[in-house]
Design an enzyme around this catalytic site. Sequence first.
Site, short mmCIF file in Angstrom:
data_model
loop_
_atom_site.label_atom_id
_atom_site.label_comp_id
_atom_site.label_asym_id
_atom_site.label_seq_id
_atom_site.Cartn_x
_atom_site.Cartn_y
_atom_site.Cartn_z
CB CYS A 154 -27.69 -23.87 8.22
SG CYS A 154 -26.48 -22.36 7.83
CB CYS A 167 -32.13 -0.42 8.94
SG CYS A 167 -33.91 -0.50 8.33
CG ASP A 209 -27.98 -19.45 20.61
OD1 ASP A 209 -29.24 -19.92 20.77
OD2 ASP A 209 -27.34 -19.51 19.65
#
Lengths: 67, 303
Positions: free
Chosen positions: B222, B207, B86
Amino acid sequence: MILIHINNVPQPLTEPTSLAAVILAQDIALDSVAIVLNAEVVPRNCWQSILCQHEDKLELFSAVAGG
Amino acid sequence: MSKNPLLAHAEVLCGHIHSDNEHCGHTLSDADFIRYSRQVLLPEVGEAGQLQLVDASVVIIGLGGLGQLAAQYLACAGIGRLTLIDMDKVEVSNLPRQLLFNDADIGLNKARVAKQKLNGIAPHCTVTAYETAFNAATSAYHLADILQIKQQGKRVLVLDCTDNFATRQAINRSCIEAALPLVSASIAAFSGQLFAVDQMQFPSGGCYHCIFPAQTRVSQSCSTQGVLGPSVGVMASMQSLVAMKLLLNMDRCDESKSALLGRFWRFDAKSLSWTAAILTRDPHCDVCGPKEVHSSSDKPSKL
């Protein structure tokens, strides 16, 4: 007449209709949703060629990418 | 084994008499046997299953709401090796749902902080942190270790815990190309999605690109739509559960049936309901479909 269900809402069809045409008739852009037909995901490339059958259950939903 | 859980537990522990050396690949140490006893008690896990987890490696891409919880579950469950990827830093708006982090971590890289904290709560787990973005340019670098481990015949898995569609497409493509199993979860507002694909074990499942081609219009995230912390936790828990079941080989998988691979689940956090669907491979998929092989002799020759 054919009766299908789109996200649990009954929808009568008067003539043979493809999955793609059903979505466009809902005013939904084809590139904004996925389709589950009778509990199976249908790849977008097949939407033009699959005609809805009586009592088909369609679920339309968009991609969720958050995390 | 006794049907009484307490007796069964005692039998499991009493039946396990080993030197207290670190696990040598064949048996659990006594300390690990006690630590993981609630997992080992399950007939589906046992000592052999726990050793499979110890031997397993998982790459977690994205250490936000999903990844930080999945990382804790997997590290504390005894997974031997985690790779955390990340580039983002901890922000104050993360704290209501990203419970691994606190105010003192604000401004620090999420993968680095997660590694430090996991070292404290799961010291047996070897954690590697990459503080860079996952994309087509960095994927080979980020996945080099796991591919080497896979070549040694060990169990490996990639978890997609990212927060945007482009990275999800890049992860899917990388996993298909490298033949790595992928468990992907997502959540925004009150809608969650989860699926598991594995080109080696269950190619008919296709996939991510078969469900949502790369040019799909996506609006849900979000940061723009909001989310409740426990909704994220539900998805991360389910993702971790699927991951552990796959690593434990608990998926009954043959050519036509699989309980986990090739499935797509949606969670509605308003009605608290799950809906499952079977994934179908798109025969024309740009990512997992058959590739046309071009050799130099196929190119039209210049006249």
